[in-house]
Write a protein that holds these residues in place. Sequence first.
Motif, PDB file in Angstrom:
ATOM      1  N   TRP A  47       5.411   2.016  -4.198  1.00  0.00           N
ATOM      2  CA  TRP A  47       5.153   2.838  -3.006  1.00  0.00           C
ATOM      3  C   TRP A  47       5.375   4.327  -3.280  1.00  0.00           C
ATOM      4  CZ3 TRP A  47       7.815  -0.479   1.420  1.00  0.00           C
ATOM      5  CH2 TRP A  47       7.015  -1.606   1.658  1.00  0.00           C
ATOM      6  N   ASN A  48       5.923   4.642  -4.444  1.00  0.00           N
ATOM      7  CA  ASN A  48       6.051   6.050  -4.827  1.00  0.00           C
ATOM      8  C   ASN A  48       4.783   6.588  -5.473  1.00  0.00           C
ATOM      9  OD1 ASN A  48       8.671   6.376  -3.909  1.00  0.00           O
ATOM     10  ND2 ASN A  48       9.589   5.770  -5.857  1.00  0.00           N
ATOM     11  N   THR A  49       3.836   5.704  -5.740  1.00  0.00           N
ATOM     12  CA  THR A  49       2.568   6.103  -6.363  1.00  0.00           C
ATOM     13  C   THR A  49       1.496   6.247  -5.296  1.00  0.00           C
ATOM     14  OG1 THR A  49       3.160   4.845  -8.346  1.00  0.00           O
ATOM     15  CG2 THR A  49       0.848   5.483  -8.093  1.00  0.00           C
ATOM     16  N   SER A  50       0.717   7.314  -5.400  1.00  0.00           N
ATOM     17  CA  SER A  50      -0.330   7.556  -4.420  1.00  0.00           C
ATOM     18  C   SER A  50      -1.309   6.389  -4.351  1.00  0.00           C
ATOM     19  CB  SER A  50      -1.095   8.837  -4.772  1.00  0.00           C
ATOM     20  OG  SER A  50      -2.214   8.989  -3.915  1.00  0.00           O
ATOM     21  N   HIS A  51      -1.638   5.986  -3.139  1.00  0.00           N
ATOM     22  CA  HIS A  51      -2.671   4.983  -2.899  1.00  0.00           C
ATOM     23  C   HIS A  51      -3.958   5.680  -2.429  1.00  0.00           C
ATOM     24  CE1 HIS A  51       0.685   2.393  -3.367  1.00  0.00           C
ATOM     25  NE2 HIS A  51       0.186   1.341  -2.742  1.00  0.00           N
ATOM     26  N   GLY A  52      -4.174   6.888  -2.943  1.00  0.00           N
ATOM     27  CA  GLY A  52      -5.297   7.692  -2.493  1.00  0.00           C
ATOM     28  C   GLY A  52      -5.061   8.302  -1.133  1.00  0.00           C
ATOM     29  N   ASP A  53      -3.780   8.404  -0.744  1.00  0.00           N
ATOM     30  CA  ASP A  53      -3.443   8.840   0.600  1.00  0.00           C
ATOM     31  C   ASP A  53      -2.569  10.088   0.636  1.00  0.00           C
ATOM     32  OD1 ASP A  53      -1.188   7.769  -0.530  1.00  0.00           O
ATOM     33  OD2 ASP A  53      -0.889   6.198   0.951  1.00  0.00           O
TER      34      ASP A  53
END
Length: 278
Positions: free
Chosen positions: A58-64
């Motif tokens: 959840w610390n990695t961008s999900h394109g958001d």
Amino acid sequence: MRTLIRYGYVPFMLLGVNGAGIAVIAGGGSKVWLLGLLLVAIACSFAAERVLPYRAEWNTSHGDDRRDVVHAAVNETLTLASVAVLPVLTAVASVEGVWPGHWPFALQVLAAVLVADLGITLVHLASHKLPALWRLHAVHHSVRRSYGFNGLMKHPVHQTLETAAGVAPLVVLGLPVDVASALALCVAVQLLLQHSNVDYRVGPLLAVVALNQAHRFHHLRWAGVGDVNFGLFTLLWDHLLGTYSYDPERRFTSDDLGMAAEPDYPDGYLAQLVKPFR
């Protein structure tokens, strides 16, 4: 460091950051300091999420990430604007002599927090029951990870409605601008904590204060399941309304978040702005 964050992060944010803001305003300091404290809170939120994440992915961008920055900037600007127009509103709508201005400043802020919490909680609950409000609120439930900035990711119209519900009773009571300014900081800090990806612990307070351990249940994607834990600051109203829910054994992944009925909800900021009206 991980132990310090696990047990010290929430007190630092709630008492340290909010307390500093209250002290600055009570001492006659410039409200610009509140913006600085908000930036400190955001920086600490991101740092704590990386040292002690609930879920590392959840610390990695999900394109958001860019979209969420825009949501945060727009919605915090609206908050500043609402504080700026407060003197006009209180001059027109307040009942003179009702606000307890003789109380210590910290107690005035606490009173404002509790009153605002009721109004915001009721609008939040209504937003899960009334289709017109849900279409606006759905923007917030389209998230596919839970981290600090999710709390500031709202449709601006829905944010305005929630703010109005929380502040309107306070305006009638004659809410001073200084108290409103401190309240605005408290709201922003609470939203960061409530959606935080930090694996912190608060002991028995998790059943009273509306923090991330309980709020993750609110973001469950399955229809009807997430209709729990509506409070912004506290869970007191949820206990009274029968909408409190918590399972200490439950662990969450991205598969548990979002909306089962709308798995292809748009991700872009502008698309999310127009989606409720289409």
